[in-house]
Design an enzyme around this catalytic site. Structure first.
Site, PDB file in Angstrom:
ATOM      1  N   GLN A 129       0.838  -1.210   0.000  1.00  0.00           N
ATOM      2  CA  GLN A 129       0.000   0.000   0.000  1.00  0.00           C
ATOM      3  C   GLN A 129       0.872   1.258   0.000  1.00  0.00           C
ATOM      4  OE1 GLN A 129      -2.239  -0.784   3.641  1.00  0.00           O
ATOM      5  NE2 GLN A 129      -0.337  -1.511   4.569  1.00  0.00           N
ATOM      6  N   HIS A 141      -8.545   3.327  20.432  1.00  0.00           N
ATOM      7  CA  HIS A 141      -7.732   2.279  21.060  1.00  0.00           C
ATOM      8  C   HIS A 141      -8.237   1.928  22.456  1.00  0.00           C
ATOM      9  CE1 HIS A 141      -4.569   3.624  18.002  1.00  0.00           C
ATOM     10  NE2 HIS A 141      -4.994   2.439  17.622  1.00  0.00           N
ATOM     11  N   GLU A 150       0.566  -8.263  11.758  1.00  0.00           N
ATOM     12  CA  GLU A 150       0.474  -7.135  10.814  1.00  0.00           C
ATOM     13  C   GLU A 150       1.028  -7.580   9.471  1.00  0.00           C
ATOM     14  OE1 GLU A 150      -0.506  -3.752  10.433  1.00  0.00           O
ATOM     15  OE2 GLU A 150       0.309  -4.229   8.447  1.00  0.00           O
ATOM     16  N   ASP A 161      -0.308 -12.346   7.017  1.00  0.00           N
ATOM     17  CA  ASP A 161      -1.756 -12.159   6.833  1.00  0.00           C
ATOM     18  C   ASP A 161      -2.511 -12.683   8.053  1.00  0.00           C
ATOM     19  OD1 ASP A 161      -4.211 -14.023   4.996  1.00  0.00           O
ATOM     20  OD2 ASP A 161      -4.363 -11.987   5.785  1.00  0.00           O
ATOM     21  N   GLY A 162      -3.338 -11.833   8.625  1.00  0.00           N
ATOM     22  CA  GLY A 162      -4.062 -12.222   9.830  1.00  0.00           C
ATOM     23  C   GLY A 162      -5.004 -13.391   9.602  1.00  0.00           C
ATOM     24  N   ASP A 220      -8.055  -5.099  14.400  1.00  0.00           N
ATOM     25  CA  ASP A 220      -7.766  -3.670  14.202  1.00  0.00           C
ATOM     26  C   ASP A 220      -7.398  -3.469  12.734  1.00  0.00           C
ATOM     27  OD1 ASP A 220      -5.218  -1.369  15.540  1.00  0.00           O
ATOM     28  OD2 ASP A 220      -7.056  -1.030  14.386  1.00  0.00           O
ATOM     29  N   PRO A 228      -6.142  -6.009   0.800  1.00  0.00           N
ATOM     30  CA  PRO A 228      -5.747  -7.156   1.638  1.00  0.00           C
ATOM     31  C   PRO A 228      -6.573  -7.268   2.925  1.00  0.00           C
ATOM     32  CG  PRO A 228      -4.070  -5.429   1.703  1.00  0.00           C
ATOM     33  CD  PRO A 228      -5.060  -5.023   0.657  1.00  0.00           C
TER      34      PRO A 228
HETATM   35  N1  SAM Z   1      -7.573   2.097  13.134  1.00  0.00           N
HETATM   36  C1  SAM Z   1      -7.527   1.804  11.702  1.00  0.00           C
HETATM   37  C2  SAM Z   1      -8.922   1.724  11.148  1.00  0.00           C
HETATM   38  O1  SAM Z   1      -9.864   1.718  11.924  1.00  0.00           O
HETATM   39  O2  SAM Z   1      -9.045   1.681   9.915  1.00  0.00           O
HETATM   40  C3  SAM Z   1      -6.698   0.563  11.445  1.00  0.00           C
HETATM   41  C4  SAM Z   1      -5.305   0.738  11.922  1.00  0.00           C
HETATM   42  S1  SAM Z   1      -4.047  -0.380  11.473  1.00  0.00           S
HETATM   43  C5  SAM Z   1      -2.928   0.736  10.727  1.00  0.00           C
HETATM   44  C6  SAM Z   1      -4.663  -1.363  10.127  1.00  0.00           C
HETATM   45  C7  SAM Z   1      -3.580  -2.322   9.689  1.00  0.00           C
HETATM   46  O3  SAM Z   1      -4.127  -3.524   9.150  1.00  0.00           O
HETATM   47  C8  SAM Z   1      -2.659  -1.764   8.584  1.00  0.00           C
HETATM   48  O4  SAM Z   1      -1.372  -1.591   9.108  1.00  0.00           O
HETATM   49  C9  SAM Z   1      -2.690  -2.827   7.477  1.00  0.00           C
HETATM   50  O5  SAM Z   1      -1.433  -3.027   6.873  1.00  0.00           O
HETATM   51  C10 SAM Z   1      -3.136  -4.043   8.263  1.00  0.00           C
HETATM   52  N2  SAM Z   1      -3.744  -5.118   7.457  1.00  0.00           N
HETATM   53  C11 SAM Z   1      -4.514  -5.004   6.356  1.00  0.00           C
HETATM   54  N3  SAM Z   1      -4.870  -6.229   5.909  1.00  0.00           N
HETATM   55  C12 SAM Z   1      -4.313  -7.134   6.771  1.00  0.00           C
HETATM   56  C13 SAM Z   1      -4.318  -8.566   6.856  1.00  0.00           C
HETATM   57  N4  SAM Z   1      -4.980  -9.312   5.947  1.00  0.00           N
HETATM   58  N5  SAM Z   1      -3.646  -9.153   7.872  1.00  0.00           N
HETATM   59  C14 SAM Z   1      -2.981  -8.397   8.796  1.00  0.00           C
HETATM   60  N6  SAM Z   1      -2.923  -7.045   8.773  1.00  0.00           N
HETATM   61  C15 SAM Z   1      -3.596  -6.432   7.760  1.00  0.00           C
END
Ligand code: SAM
Length: 278
Positions: free
Chosen positions: A30, A61, A104, A136-137, A154, A161
């Site tokens: 991204q 948070h 993450e 990947d979560g 989160d 993704p």
């Molecule tokens: N507070 C924010 C919101 O409400 O939109 C989210 C914060 S946090 C930065 C979101 C994170 O999820 C990003 O760092 C992104 O890279 C991560 N992310 C996106 N898809 C993901 C996946 N499939 N597995 C794990 N992390 C993922």
């Protein structure tokens, strides 16, 4: 000085005056930007969407950590999916937990947040109780044998993704990863603008869990009114523990949004949200 514009809905934008760009770059996943604003302090944006800001991150948070952690009362192992800015991690570590695993997808988010958003992540990534997993979560919850008392999703909104983090198989695997009495909570967008984020998650969680619902909090930069947080468990989170006040007082945490009254009030859904759950 430039202007950051985020399209929040057809014909509607969030516009922030960006006084200084601190980081701007592309990762394998991204576009990342961190910029300084007069209105909200430093802002992290991913693919042009505000993720968190120094000034209002505490609301989001606190509500996704303290509410479920005080409701649970004895959580020792926490899993955070997403959350690469470290704000959720920092808040969860204020409790007497044994381990917090954060999964993450994009290592660049962690690197940029540690460098440019220390007021949000603090020293959380260096806490000995922190397990940082890059990946990947959805794959993580499908494969792990570990069990967690609290799973916090989160994620960004269901784009790219992150789409998989709103799928039935993902929620099914989150349920599999919960220990008895465990709680799942999810970031579920702003229902006034994105009804389908609530209705979609509700449809999945309702089929999987005996108890599920939503609670709310207003996060200024998640424009459009209340933000919804999904919850699911064997227990009814909307009925706080009878000793909630005592639990919060005993913890003596420095809180700026969450408190016993907010805990109770957050589950009061206005009709336009309640109707989405019918
Ligand atoms: N507070 C924010 C919101 O409400 O939109 C989210 C914060 S946090 C930065 C979101 C994170 O999820 C990003 O760092 C992104 O890279 C991560 N992310 C996106 N898809 C993901 C996946 N499939 N597995 C794990 N992390 C993922």
């Amino acid at each position: 000085m430039t202007w950051f514009e985020e399209r929040i809905a057809p014909g509607a934008f969030l516009k922030l005056q960006a006084e200084r760009t601190l980081y701007s770059g592309q990762s394998d996943f991204q576009d990342l930007a961190v910029f300084e604003t007069a209105a909200f302090g430093r802002v992290l944006a991913l693919d042009g969407v505000v993720q968190t800001t120094e000034r209002d991150e505490f609301i989001y948070h606190e509500m996704l950590t303290h509410l479920p952690l005080f409701a649970h009362g004895a959580a020792r192992r926490v899993l955070i999916i997403g959350g690469g800015d470290g704000g959720m991690l920092e808040e969860a570590l204020k409790h007497p937990v044994e381990r917090v695993t954060l999964v993450e997808l994009d290592p660049k988010v962690v690197e940029v947040s540690r460098q440019w958003l220390p007021s949000i992540c603090g020293g959380a990534f260096d806490d000995p109780r922190t397990d940082l997993v890059i990946g990947d979560g959805a794959a993580f919850v499908a494969e792990t044998d570990a069990r967690y008392d609290l799973v916090i999703v989160d994620s960004p909104d269901p784009i790219g993704p992150a789409t998989v983090l709103f799928s039935h198989p993902f929620y099914e695997n989150c349920q599999r990863c919960l220990s008895p009495g465990g709680i799942l909570v999810t970031q579920n967008g702003v229902p006034f603008l994105h009804e389908d984020e609530v209705t979609g998650t509700h449809r999945h969680l309702h089929r999987l869990f005996p108890q599920t619902g939503f609670y709310l909090a207003p996060v200024p930069t998640y424009t459009g009114g209340f933000m919804a947080f999904g919850w699911a468990s064997e227990r009814n989170l909307a009925e706080p523990p009878s000793d909630l006040e005592a639990r919060i007082a005993a913890a003596g945490l420095p809180l700026a949004y969450y408190n016993p009254g907010i805990h109770r009030a957050a589950f009061a859904l206005p009709e336009y949200v309640r109707k989405l759950l019918d």
